[in-house]
Motif scaffolding. Structure first.
Motif, PDB file in Angstrom:
ATOM      1  N   GLY A 118     -16.754 -21.281   6.513  1.00 54.23           N
ATOM      2  CA  GLY A 118     -16.373 -20.220   5.586  1.00 54.23           C
ATOM      3  C   GLY A 118     -16.924 -18.868   5.373  1.00 54.23           C
ATOM      4  O   GLY A 118     -16.970 -18.074   4.413  1.00 54.23           O
ATOM      5  N   GLY A 119     -17.696 -18.590   6.504  1.00 55.82           N
ATOM      6  CA  GLY A 119     -18.541 -17.520   6.468  1.00 55.82           C
ATOM      7  C   GLY A 119     -17.652 -16.408   7.168  1.00 55.82           C
ATOM      8  O   GLY A 119     -16.476 -16.195   7.319  1.00 55.82           O
ATOM      9  N   ARG A 120     -18.323 -15.213   7.142  1.00 53.62           N
ATOM     10  CA  ARG A 120     -17.641 -13.876   7.662  1.00 53.62           C
ATOM     11  C   ARG A 120     -17.181 -13.950   9.181  1.00 53.62           C
ATOM     12  O   ARG A 120     -15.890 -13.560   9.149  1.00 53.62           O
ATOM     13  CB  ARG A 120     -18.780 -12.743   7.967  1.00 53.62           C
ATOM     14  CG  ARG A 120     -18.213 -11.730   8.266  1.00 53.62           C
ATOM     15  CD  ARG A 120     -19.264 -10.539   8.664  1.00 53.62           C
ATOM     16  NE  ARG A 120     -18.692  -9.232   9.344  1.00 53.62           N
ATOM     17  CZ  ARG A 120     -19.467  -8.286   9.599  1.00 53.62           C
ATOM     18  NH1 ARG A 120     -20.784  -8.246   9.497  1.00 53.62           N
ATOM     19  NH2 ARG A 120     -18.838  -7.238  10.268  1.00 53.62           N
ATOM     20  N   TRP A 121     -17.624 -14.510  10.058  1.00 52.26           N
ATOM     21  CA  TRP A 121     -17.251 -14.522  11.383  1.00 52.26           C
ATOM     22  C   TRP A 121     -16.135 -15.668  11.577  1.00 52.26           C
ATOM     23  O   TRP A 121     -15.251 -15.745  12.341  1.00 52.26           O
ATOM     24  CB  TRP A 121     -18.303 -14.789  12.193  1.00 52.26           C
ATOM     25  CG  TRP A 121     -19.416 -13.391  12.300  1.00 52.26           C
ATOM     26  CD1 TRP A 121     -20.397 -13.369  12.001  1.00 52.26           C
ATOM     27  CD2 TRP A 121     -18.893 -12.065  12.725  1.00 52.26           C
ATOM     28  NE1 TRP A 121     -21.015 -12.214  11.858  1.00 52.26           N
ATOM     29  CE2 TRP A 121     -20.109 -11.484  12.502  1.00 52.26           C
ATOM     30  CE3 TRP A 121     -17.851 -11.552  13.390  1.00 52.26           C
ATOM     31  CZ2 TRP A 121     -20.074 -10.011  12.880  1.00 52.26           C
ATOM     32  CZ3 TRP A 121     -17.616 -10.277  13.493  1.00 52.26           C
ATOM     33  CH2 TRP A 121     -18.648  -9.586  13.179  1.00 52.26           C
ATOM     34  N   SER A 122     -16.203 -16.703  11.075  1.00 53.13           N
ATOM     35  CA  SER A 122     -15.283 -17.871  11.054  1.00 53.13           C
ATOM     36  C   SER A 122     -13.901 -17.305  10.282  1.00 53.13           C
ATOM     37  O   SER A 122     -12.869 -17.587  10.992  1.00 53.13           O
ATOM     38  CB  SER A 122     -15.603 -19.070  10.420  1.00 53.13           C
ATOM     39  OG  SER A 122     -15.755 -19.120   9.046  1.00 53.13           O
ATOM     40  N   ARG A 123     -14.073 -16.570   9.419  1.00 50.80           N
ATOM     41  CA  ARG A 123     -12.907 -15.753   8.678  1.00 50.80           C
ATOM     42  C   ARG A 123     -12.452 -14.858   9.703  1.00 50.80           C
ATOM     43  O   ARG A 123     -10.972 -14.776   9.741  1.00 50.80           O
ATOM     44  CB  ARG A 123     -13.260 -15.337   7.215  1.00 50.80           C
ATOM     45  CG  ARG A 123     -13.486 -16.209   6.334  1.00 50.80           C
ATOM     46  CD  ARG A 123     -13.472 -15.825   4.975  1.00 50.80           C
ATOM     47  NE  ARG A 123     -14.218 -14.401   4.589  1.00 50.80           N
ATOM     48  CZ  ARG A 123     -15.465 -14.408   4.483  1.00 50.80           C
ATOM     49  NH1 ARG A 123     -16.078 -15.607   4.024  1.00 50.80           N
ATOM     50  NH2 ARG A 123     -16.262 -13.397   4.171  1.00 50.80           N
ATOM     51  N   ALA A 124     -13.074 -14.210  10.412  1.00 49.87           N
ATOM     52  CA  ALA A 124     -12.662 -13.341  11.225  1.00 49.87           C
ATOM     53  C   ALA A 124     -11.780 -13.859  12.185  1.00 49.87           C
ATOM     54  O   ALA A 124     -10.594 -13.388  12.616  1.00 49.87           O
ATOM     55  CB  ALA A 124     -13.905 -12.354  11.789  1.00 49.87           C
ATOM     56  N   VAL A 125     -12.327 -14.975  12.747  1.00 51.74           N
ATOM     57  CA  VAL A 125     -11.636 -15.311  14.154  1.00 51.74           C
ATOM     58  C   VAL A 125     -10.002 -16.217  13.551  1.00 51.74           C
ATOM     59  O   VAL A 125      -9.145 -15.740  14.145  1.00 51.74           O
ATOM     60  CB  VAL A 125     -12.202 -16.576  14.762  1.00 51.74           C
ATOM     61  CG1 VAL A 125     -11.567 -17.433  15.654  1.00 51.74           C
ATOM     62  CG2 VAL A 125     -13.703 -16.059  15.265  1.00 51.74           C
ATOM     63  N   VAL A 126      -9.996 -16.519  12.092  1.00 46.47           N
ATOM     64  CA  VAL A 126      -8.917 -17.123  11.519  1.00 46.47           C
ATOM     65  C   VAL A 126      -7.980 -16.087  11.468  1.00 46.47           C
ATOM     66  O   VAL A 126      -7.002 -16.281  11.505  1.00 46.47           O
ATOM     67  CB  VAL A 126      -9.334 -18.143  10.378  1.00 46.47           C
ATOM     68  CG1 VAL A 126      -7.998 -18.388   9.702  1.00 46.47           C
ATOM     69  CG2 VAL A 126     -10.253 -19.276  10.694  1.00 46.47           C
ATOM     70  N   GLU A 127      -8.503 -14.965  10.769  1.00 46.87           N
ATOM     71  CA  GLU A 127      -7.486 -13.819  10.459  1.00 46.87           C
ATOM     72  C   GLU A 127      -7.084 -13.406  11.590  1.00 46.87           C
ATOM     73  O   GLU A 127      -5.997 -13.075  11.552  1.00 46.87           O
ATOM     74  CB  GLU A 127      -8.436 -13.006   9.685  1.00 46.87           C
ATOM     75  CG  GLU A 127      -8.779 -13.338   8.333  1.00 46.87           C
ATOM     76  CD  GLU A 127      -9.538 -12.409   7.698  1.00 46.87           C
ATOM     77  OE1 GLU A 127     -10.158 -11.403   8.274  1.00 46.87           O
ATOM     78  OE2 GLU A 127     -10.058 -12.619   6.430  1.00 46.87           O
ATOM     79  N   ASP A 164     -25.433 -18.665  12.766  1.00 51.77           N
ATOM     80  CA  ASP A 164     -25.792 -18.540  14.067  1.00 51.77           C
ATOM     81  C   ASP A 164     -25.266 -17.231  14.791  1.00 51.77           C
ATOM     82  O   ASP A 164     -25.896 -16.668  15.612  1.00 51.77           O
ATOM     83  CB  ASP A 164     -25.094 -19.725  14.898  1.00 51.77           C
ATOM     84  CG  ASP A 164     -25.945 -20.899  14.431  1.00 51.77           C
ATOM     85  OD1 ASP A 164     -27.133 -21.048  13.887  1.00 51.77           O
ATOM     86  OD2 ASP A 164     -25.309 -22.046  14.681  1.00 51.77           O
ATOM     87  N   VAL A 165     -23.979 -16.983  14.644  1.00 55.83           N
ATOM     88  CA  VAL A 165     -23.524 -15.429  15.049  1.00 55.83           C
ATOM     89  C   VAL A 165     -24.482 -14.460  14.620  1.00 55.83           C
ATOM     90  O   VAL A 165     -25.068 -13.398  15.226  1.00 55.83           O
ATOM     91  CB  VAL A 165     -22.037 -15.405  14.764  1.00 55.83           C
ATOM     92  CG1 VAL A 165     -21.378 -14.038  15.277  1.00 55.83           C
ATOM     93  CG2 VAL A 165     -21.354 -16.481  15.372  1.00 55.83           C
ATOM     94  N   ALA A 166     -24.783 -14.716  13.234  1.00 58.53           N
ATOM     95  CA  ALA A 166     -25.450 -13.342  12.780  1.00 58.53           C
ATOM     96  C   ALA A 166     -26.649 -13.247  13.471  1.00 58.53           C
ATOM     97  O   ALA A 166     -27.446 -12.251  13.579  1.00 58.53           O
ATOM     98  CB  ALA A 166     -25.370 -13.056  11.402  1.00 58.53           C
TER      99      ALA A 166
END
Length: 367
Positions: free
Chosen positions: A58-67, A109-111
Motif C-alpha cells: 500500500g505504499g508509494r511505489w506499489s501504487r505507482a506500479v499498479v497505476e 525496500d525501494v526507498a
C-alpha cells in the motif's frame, strides 16, 4: 489449331466454374471472409486483459506500479485481491490472466535502495498470452524503476528498435502472410474439383473422345486455378494497403513473377488430388487434408526455425514457405528483384515436380 483448342478448353473450364452458383460463392465469399476473420480476429496481440493485484504494501511505489498498469492500453481491468487464497482462486477460475503480489515492505525496500521484489503468477493454460503479459509487466516495472533511480538507468540504458515493423503492428505480419495462404486455398479448391467433377458428371468420357489432345486438356485444366489465384491476389494486393494500412515497399513485378510459379506448383498438387478422387467430396476432403499441413509448415502459424529438424527439412519442399517469405519481404522489407528471384527458383523447381507428376497421373487416367 493448338492455340484455338487450348483457348476452347480454358473457356470451357472457366464457364464450368462460373456457371455453378456454388462454385462462384466458393471463389468469392471464403477468401473475403478469411481476409476479414484473419485480419481482425486472428491476432497474436494480447489486449483487454484482466490482471489481479494483491497489494500488502500500500505504499508509494506499489501504487505507482499498479497505476501505471491500470493506465496501460492493453489492460482492461486491474482486479484488487485481498489474500493469497483469493489470488489462487482468481487464476484457477480464469478471472485474471495473471496476478502481482507486493510484500508488506516493498516500498520501504525501494526507498532504501535495496530494491523491491514483485511476485507474479500467470495462467499457464494460456501460455502465449501469459508470456506477452509478463513482458508488459516487466516493462512497466522497469519504467517505475527508472523513476526511482534514473542515474543507474542512464549508465546501462538499452535502446530497442524493430526493423521493418517499427511499432510491431500484428496486422503487418498477418496480412502479407495471409495472401500466400488464401492464394493456396483458392487455387487448390478450383483445380482439385476439376477432374473429379468431370468424372462425377459423366463428361470425362466426352473429353477422351474429343479432338483435344491429352496435354491440351491438362493445360486447359491447369490454367483456370492460376487465373483465379491471380485475380484473388490482385484484389488482396489492393485491399491490404488501403484497408489495413500495410505498406507495399518492394517490387510488385517480381512478386507477380514468383506468384505464377507458386500457383502452378499448387495447381499441380491439386491436380494430383483430383486425379485420384472419384467424387467431388473426396477431392474436397483430400484438398483439405493437404492444405492444413501446407499452412502449418509454411511458417504462418509458428516459425519454421522452432520446428524439429525433420519438419524443417519438409518445409523446404513446401512452396508456401518460400512464397510467404516473398510476400512479407515485398510488403515490409523493400525486397528487390534479385532477392525475390533467390526465393523463386525453389518454387519453380517444386512446380516442375508437381506438374510433371500430375501430368503423368492425368495421362494414365485418360488412357
Amino acid at each position: 489449331m493448338i492455340g484455338t483448342r487450348l483457348r476452347a478448353i480454358v473457356v470451357k473450364e472457366m464457364w464450368a466454374i462460373l456457371r455453378d452458383p456454388r462454385a462462384r460463392l466458393i471463389l468469392i465469399a471464403p477468401p473475403l471472409m478469411q481476409m476479414l476473420l484473419f485480419g481482425f480476429a486472428s491476432t497474436m496481440e494480447v489486449t483487454n486483459v484482466r490482471i489481479g493485484v494483491l497489494d500488502l504494501d500500500g505504499g508509494r511505489w506499489s501504487r505507482a506500479v499498479v497505476e501505471r498498469l491500470a493506465g496501460s492500453p492493453t489492460v482492461k481491468e486491474v482486479v484488487a485481491l485481498r489474500s493469497d487464497t483469493e489470488l489462487r482462486q482468481a487464476i484457477d477460475r480464469q478471472r485474471v490472466i495473471g496476478a502481482l503480489r507486493f510484500d508488506a515492505g516493498f516500498s520501504g525496500d525501494v526507498a532504501a535502495g535495496r530494491g523491491g521484489t514483485i511476485g507474479a503468477v500467470y495462467d499457464g493454460r494460456r501460455s502465449n498470452a501469459a508470456q506477452i503479459v509478463s513482458s508488459y509487466v516487466d516493462r512497466i516495472a522497469g519504467e517505475v524503476g527508472a523513476e526511482v533511480s534514473p542515474r543507474a538507468i542512464q549508465r546501462g540504458q538499452t535502446y530497442v528498435r524493430a526493423l521493418f515493423n517499427p511499432n510491431l503492428i500484428d496486422l503487418w505480419f498477418v496480412m502479407p502472410a495471409l495472401i500466400a495462404i488464401i492464394a493456396a486455398v483458392s487455387a487448390m479448391t478450383v483445380v482439385s474439383q476439376s477432374v473429379a467433377r468431370e468424372r462425377e458428371l459423366g463428361t470425362f468420357d466426352q473429353l477422351m473422345v474429343s479432338p483435344l489432345r491429352t496435354h491440351e486438356i491438362f493445360i486447359g485444366k491447369m490454367m483456370p486455378p492460376v487465373l483465379v489465384g491471380l485475380a484473388n491476389v490482385t484484389l488482396f494486393m489492393v485491399m491490404v494497403p488501403l484497408a489495413f494500412g500495410v505498406p507495399l515497399t518492394g517490387s510488385v513485378t517480381a512478386f507477380y513473377f514468383a506468384l505464377v510459379f507458386y500457383l502452378v506448383a499448387l495447381s499441380g498438387l491439386g491436380m494430383l488430388i483430383s486425379c485420384v478422387s472419384a467424387t467431388q467430396q473426396q477431392a474436397f476432403l483430400g484438398m483439405f487434408a493437404l492444405v492444413v499441413p501446407l499452412v502449418i509448415l509454411s511458417g504462418y502459424a509458428s516459425p519454421v526455425d522452432n520446428m524439429p529438424p525433420f519438419f524443417r527439412a519438409i518445409s523446404r519442399t513446401n512452396p508456401a514457405s518460400w512464397f510467404l517469405d516473398i510476400s512479407e519481404g515485398v510488403f515490409l522489407k523493400s525486397m528487390g528483384v534479385a532477392e525475390v528471384l533467390d526465393h523463386t527458383w525453389p518454387i519453380a523447381l517444386i512446380a516442375v515436380v508437381t506438374t510433371t507428376a500430375a501430368a503423368m497421373l492425368f495421362r494414365s487416367r485418360m488412357e
